[in-house]
Design a protein around this motif. Structure first.
Motif, mmCIF file in Angstrom:
data_model
loop_
_atom_site.group_PDB
_atom_site.id
_atom_site.type_symbol
_atom_site.label_atom_id
_atom_site.label_comp_id
_atom_site.label_asym_id
_atom_site.label_seq_id
_atom_site.Cartn_x
_atom_site.Cartn_y
_atom_site.Cartn_z
ATOM 1 N N GLY A 153 2.353 7.845 1.508
ATOM 2 C CA GLY A 153 2.483 6.400 1.355
ATOM 3 C C GLY A 153 2.710 5.691 2.673
ATOM 4 O O GLY A 153 2.073 4.680 2.966
ATOM 5 N N VAL A 154 3.601 6.233 3.506
ATOM 6 C CA VAL A 154 3.901 5.601 4.790
ATOM 7 C C VAL A 154 2.695 5.661 5.721
ATOM 8 O O VAL A 154 2.361 4.675 6.389
ATOM 9 N N VAL A 155 2.020 6.805 5.766
ATOM 10 C CA VAL A 155 0.837 6.932 6.623
ATOM 11 C C VAL A 155 -0.243 5.943 6.188
ATOM 12 O O VAL A 155 -0.872 5.285 7.026
ATOM 13 N N THR A 156 -0.437 5.816 4.892
ATOM 14 C CA THR A 156 -1.421 4.860 4.389
ATOM 15 C C THR A 156 -1.010 3.426 4.724
ATOM 16 O O THR A 156 -1.821 2.630 5.183
ATOM 17 N N ALA A 211 0.838 -1.199 0.000
ATOM 18 C CA ALA A 211 0.000 0.000 0.000
ATOM 19 C C ALA A 211 0.872 1.248 0.000
ATOM 20 O O ALA A 211 0.595 2.220 -0.711
ATOM 21 N N ASP A 212 1.944 1.208 0.767
ATOM 22 C CA ASP A 212 2.876 2.324 0.860
ATOM 23 C C ASP A 212 3.487 2.628 -0.506
ATOM 24 O O ASP A 212 3.440 3.759 -0.994
ATOM 25 N N LEU A 213 4.035 1.618 -1.138
ATOM 26 C CA LEU A 213 4.703 1.799 -2.426
ATOM 27 C C LEU A 213 3.724 2.226 -3.512
ATOM 28 O O LEU A 213 4.006 3.142 -4.291
ATOM 29 N N ILE A 214 2.567 1.601 -3.563
ATOM 30 C CA ILE A 214 1.581 1.937 -4.596
ATOM 31 C C ILE A 214 1.156 3.394 -4.479
ATOM 32 O O ILE A 214 1.149 4.131 -5.460
ATOM 33 N N LEU A 215 0.802 3.833 -3.258
ATOM 34 C CA LEU A 215 0.363 5.217 -3.098
ATOM 35 C C LEU A 215 1.500 6.196 -3.376
ATOM 36 O O LEU A 215 1.281 7.242 -3.994
ATOM 37 N N THR A 216 2.701 5.877 -2.942
ATOM 38 C CA THR A 216 3.844 6.756 -3.208
ATOM 39 C C THR A 216 4.035 6.938 -4.711
ATOM 40 O O THR A 216 4.187 8.065 -5.197
ATOM 41 N N LEU A 217 3.998 5.852 -5.465
ATOM 42 C CA LEU A 217 4.190 5.940 -6.921
ATOM 43 C C LEU A 217 3.039 6.659 -7.612
ATOM 44 O O LEU A 217 3.254 7.433 -8.544
ATOM 45 N N ILE A 218 1.796 6.441 -7.144
ATOM 46 C CA ILE A 218 0.645 7.145 -7.727
ATOM 47 C C ILE A 218 0.786 8.646 -7.503
ATOM 48 O O ILE A 218 0.548 9.450 -8.408
#
Length: 109
Positions: free
Chosen positions: A27-30, A5-12
């Motif tokens: 990303g980290v918070v998510t 979830a962290d990586l996906i949101l960071t990249l988005i």
């Protein structure tokens, strides 16, 4: 998985033009929130609050993704290297029993 979830949101966020540091924090918070919700639903104490190297590893992976993306590295390489960073940090932390300071409480060591 929390880091997924962290990586996906960071990249988005990066693809949407959000500044790198904001992308990493979101990303980290998510990712950490995902893990907290999972642990609470399982009636366990959240790992983030038990001093495990958990959010720190996710932050390192998110930072790696931001840096590599800003350097125009191919997205597939960004993903694999970021995952490898998190995996190595988590494995070494578990093997060497690294922890962060906890929040304390009645059942703290």
């Amino acid at each position: 998985s929390t880091f997924r979830a962290d990586l996906i949101l960071t990249l988005i966020c990066l693809e949407a033009g959000v500044p790198g540091w904001v992308s990493g924090v979101l990303g980290v918070v998510t990712g950490a929130g995902d893990g907290v919700i999972r642990d609470v639903l399982a009636r366990e104490r959240p790992l983030v609050l038990v001093s495990e190297i958990y959010a720190v590893a996710a932050l390192a992976g998110a930072a790696t993704a931001v840096i590599l993306t800003k350097q125009a590295v191919e997205p597939v390489v960004v993903r694999w290297v970021s995952v490898a960073v998190v995996l190595v940090i988590r494995l070494v932390a578990v093997r060497r029993q690294w922890t962060l300071p906890g929040f304390g409480g009645a059942d703290s060591p």
